[in-house]
Write a protein that holds these residues in place. Structure first.
Motif: not given
Length: 69
Positions: A2-18
């Motif tokens: 089964a293919e895994e659902e893609p995970v949106d990395q945008k929120k992760y990188y935004e948290e790193l940049c805050k």
């Protein structure tokens, strides 16, 4: 398999940049505090809000786009 659902990395990188955008965040928070008692609705902190998110976006965008296939 089964293919895994893609995970949106945008929120992760935004948290790193805050943490790198503390100055615009403090300016926005100071504006919000300054206009807290405004009953007229004419005062706003839109500029400071966009300055903060612009800082976050400028930091996160290169990291996000480098991960695209």
């Amino acid at each position: 398999m089964a293919e895994e659902e893609p995970v949106d990395q945008k929120k992760y990188y935004e948290e790193l940049c805050k943490p790198k955008c503390v100055k615009p965040l403090l300016e926005y928070q100071a504006c919000v505090k300054r206009i807290q008692g405004d009953e007229s609705g004419h005062k706003h902190c839109t500029g400071q809000y966009f300055d903060y998110w612009s800082c976050v976006d400028k930091c996160a965008a290169p990291k996000i786009f480098s991960k695209l296939k």
